[in-house]
Motif scaffolding. Sequence first.
Motif, PDB file in Angstrom:
ATOM      1  N   HIS A 731       1.226  -1.121   0.136  1.00 39.37           N
ATOM      2  CA  HIS A 731       0.070  -0.379  -0.447  1.00 39.37           C
ATOM      3  C   HIS A 731       0.944   1.669   0.363  1.00 39.37           C
ATOM      4  O   HIS A 731       0.639   2.275  -0.917  1.00 39.37           O
ATOM      5  N   THR A 735       0.723   3.565  -3.477  1.00 38.09           N
ATOM      6  CA  THR A 735       0.119   4.804  -3.222  1.00 38.09           C
ATOM      7  C   THR A 735       1.152   6.708  -2.842  1.00 38.09           C
ATOM      8  O   THR A 735       0.625   7.235  -2.721  1.00 38.09           O
ATOM      9  N   SER A 765      -8.876  -0.019  -1.841  1.00 32.30           N
ATOM     10  CA  SER A 765      -8.156   1.622  -0.552  1.00 32.30           C
ATOM     11  C   SER A 765      -6.732   2.253  -1.512  1.00 32.30           C
ATOM     12  O   SER A 765      -6.292   3.289  -1.429  1.00 32.30           O
ATOM     13  N   ASP A 768      -8.816   5.288  -2.932  1.00 31.50           N
ATOM     14  CA  ASP A 768      -9.169   6.034  -1.500  1.00 31.50           C
ATOM     15  C   ASP A 768      -8.074   6.550  -1.401  1.00 31.50           C
ATOM     16  O   ASP A 768      -7.838   7.543  -1.490  1.00 31.50           O
ATOM     17  N   GLN A 769      -6.690   6.675  -1.048  1.00 31.12           N
ATOM     18  CA  GLN A 769      -5.078   6.842  -0.305  1.00 31.12           C
ATOM     19  C   GLN A 769      -5.461   8.231  -1.863  1.00 31.12           C
ATOM     20  O   GLN A 769      -4.402   9.689  -1.174  1.00 31.12           O
TER      21      GLN A 769
END
Length: 1126
Positions: A731, A735, A765, A768-769
């Motif tokens: 993640h 991101t 996710s 969203d980030q």
Amino acid sequence: MDSALLKIDEEKARHVKRVKFRELNAAMDVHVELSKLDSSLKRHTGLIKRMRQSLGTDHRDQILKDLDSLSLEKYIDEIAGATLEGIARCKTEKDVWSAVEVISALHRRFPAAFTPPLVSSLSTALAAPSRAALSALPPEQREKEDSIRVSRQRPLLRVCSELALVGIITDGQKRSGGEWIMKVLRELLSNDPTLSSLPLLSTFLKSYSRPYLGLTPPQSKQISAEAEPGTLSSATTNATQGEFPTLLNEGEELVEQEIRDRFKRMCEGYFESVSKKLVIEHKRLQDQDRRNHEAYIRSGEIFEDRQQAYEKMTKGYEKLLASCQTLSELLYLPMPSLPTMSQKSDSIQIGANAVLGDDDDPLATSGGKWEDEEERRFFEDIQDLKDFVPKSVLGIESEEKEDKEATEEREKVEKEKADAEAKKLEEELEGLKLDGDLANGRVDITTEVEMQEGEPDGMITPTPTSPAKASSPPLSPQLAPQGPSQLLTALLARLPDATNRAMIDQAAIDFAFLNSKAARKRLIKFLGTVPKNRSDLLPHYARFVATLNRYMPDIGVELVALLDEEFRYLQRKKNVVKELAEVRLKNIAYLSNLTKFRVVPSHLILHMFKVCLDDFSGTNVENISMLLEGCGRFLLRSDDTRERFGTMLELMRRKQSMQHFDQRQILLLENAYYQCNPPERAPRQEKERTPLELFIRHLIYDVLAKKTIDKVLKLLRKLDWDDPIVQRALHKVFTKPWKIKYSNINLLAMLTYDLQRYHPAFAISVIDQVLEDIRRGLEQNVYSTNQRRVATIKYLGELYIYRLVGSSLAFDTLWSLVTFGHPEGHPLPRQPCPLDMPNDFFRVRLVCVLLDTVGMCFDRGTQKRKLDNFVIFFQYYVLCKEDLPMDVDFMLSDSMEAIRPKMTMYKTIEEAAVAVDDMFNAALQNAGLSTGEDSGEDSDEGERPEQEEDEDDDTAGQESSNEDRAPSPETVIVLSTQERLGPSEEAEAEFEKELAKIITDSSAESRKVDKKTAWWDSAALAPNVRKKRVDEGEVDAGGDNNSDGNAAMHFTVITKRGNKQHSRNLLVPAESALAVHTRSAQLQDKVEQQHLKRLVLDYEQREEAEEMKALEARNRAGAIKIRYVG
């Protein structure tokens, strides 16, 4: 055994042929009747042309025939020139014999007119190349020229060797031409420092080692360096000796015994020299390999220039090794023993002390004496002239022992004087301490007197110690005609252009060949008069002097004395500031570079520093600053000067604190001090990461490329996705698009798209980030994060390209960029906004980046209208700001040209405002036409307004997860969860239309299956019956039209007899239940079909109406607050 027999038979056959030609050439019994010879120009021209082409076997018969039938007297000079050209094209042994036969025929007819010019031409063609001409060429061109020369001289040497054996080339009457050949080879080999002529010697020995050197093949083909005599079988030895006792008697030899012995000694001596150079090159290659290994351990990489130098050295060594092995086999001599790396115990011993010195030393913790590896190699890796220049030229061959004793004695005397100078300097430093405590900056009178009157007592002025032989080395025959003075002038003219290591090192080698006392004096004078504006030459000139200083110490001594005298003169002219500023800079920089090459004695440079420190004012402040910047770090970290120079630095700091200096001088001293002695600082703590995290970062940051994306995807899928640590690491990497190359952001989005098929929650996710980062950038607007924001916007656009987000989210972001933070979402002309000032154009950059990424996708349908509306408002937003900078203006023009090249660009804020109002009015009118209609159904793109407001509250549901981030004051519309995973929006619209048709058809069919009316289905009618009824105006039970003028309805009754259908008309009263029910069913189907048709056709109008309603509600509700989750 068979090969030895074959070689001896071949050698005997060659010997017989040579003896035959020699007897013919010696007899000179050629009787030609001139009256019968042809003297026509045409045949002579053809002969000369044929000889120029080649003297090989192809033309031999015709040339010999012409030589016997033509007169040739008038064309001897042309024939001699053509013969030289034809020899150069003889590649094989048969061609060489053919050329010898042709030349012998000409020699027998014209011994006086033809042979001397030919021999003279051959001697010139086999001469060694001009060393001065070669030195003027770059290395690549020089290597190419040597290769061409060797290929040209190889056939000439073979033919000349044969001519010397058959009596055409002779050293005198009744003597062979062996000495002539030996002189030619000696000339080629002695003037060849690069060993480029070595292939010529190998070619000569392959064919002529037996007649010229008297060498015979040994009993064993290979003789190693460790082979002991007598190891061979005695039976084999006796048998061989019994079979071949002697090849030839002395009387049958074609070359004299004396010449053969001298020739053999010359070749063996040359092989010995080549072997020594091979050993030297082998050691140099091993040392370079060891240094590369150490550098790799120190820095983790090997610099490109170091790697190229190593590869070049390896290539040269392999070439030299192959040549040496060839000579060893041809001369039947053993190869030299080459030490291996395992024989050197310190080859790979690398410790911290070797680089950083003592661990306890405080200076060692702040770095070594060199700032980087490149500087260390420049000042320490100096070539040894002995490896490139013969010892006889350097003058160290015959007087090594005497020079060694004299050098030891001289070093002993110099060491004593240096110790005395050091003691005297320490005493003066103690005095400086007292002076610094008692008075501020008082000048030492004794030192001032020394500076004005002459040299100090401790100054050493050694005389040149070059040997007498080295002062005037013998010049080669090729240099003599050009003159050493002209060559030196050319060399000195090249020096100002020698601005790299390779060129200045080659210049040092070239000067070594021109070494003489007069040349050294001219060189010293030239090096002492460097132009004031060419300070870039000083490090290279210092390296040039350091290279020569090892074998010509008078150059360094006299140049240092010259610079020292200039320094004293500048001290006497301290009041002349501006006029001599550049001279002072050049003098100090020159001395500093020579100090780092250890040409300037340490006590001398320390004395100069002390002199400037005694009068610590005016120009001496600048002198001290330049000394500290130039060689302060070197002196402070060298073992022999560390203590004394550290004491001087301490005194300088004390004097600086007690005296008054202006701001410029303080800045000079502070910068110089911290440059030579940087403050200690704790090493930067690296963030500790697990091996798995490092592996993931390596895959994304280093390995990821177009060619490797499939491999990276496979490796990422193999990770343990159930492990939260792995998920957290992935993640973080996915991101933070600003940490990878900007050109690789699309690959990161592609990876995200590939992974979402297997891990959809991970893709959600990430999206969203990314949206959180974009919103955080809008709220904070920190300049240091601008690069991150650009990469994030680019990443969002690439996610849309790979269908991870919908177009509604892209338009949401675009509108957010131009409305967020402004009052009620309306930018006002020149009105300051805390988050988006009129002079802040970064949001314009972000919009251009996003438009460049996704703008080309919005070129049709409702998306095209949305983008057109946004571009109109975006122009209004840009005009609300101050005048755009040139780079932003160009970026905006390029973006508009790419997405809407024909759109009119507004010049004033009034035009843009009118266009925005018209756009709003048109949108409101379209919304008002269809506000009463509501299909009750949701669509993927139907709930998006297309105008100016910040619409983050009702974007596509699952992609942006706005339900979790910001509670909307309006009804939250939940859209399809499969939008970002399914097909494009155009395909969705087409699918809706087809679905509506299917529903219509299915509903009609379902009603037709009613048990009361199923029997009148028109599908049961035969086609001809249906056509007949339509033509007659009748209506069947399942048709669309009714007959309103009749009191009865027409039905068709179908009967079946056998395999045939029969139909007949049946009139049913209109008031009957059957007719009423059928009519009502037809009307209901028609109403439903028209309703579905209207829904499909008005699909876009309904979408715009719903968007306008949401827009009006949002305008009333005001700004939207977002709650950050996690």
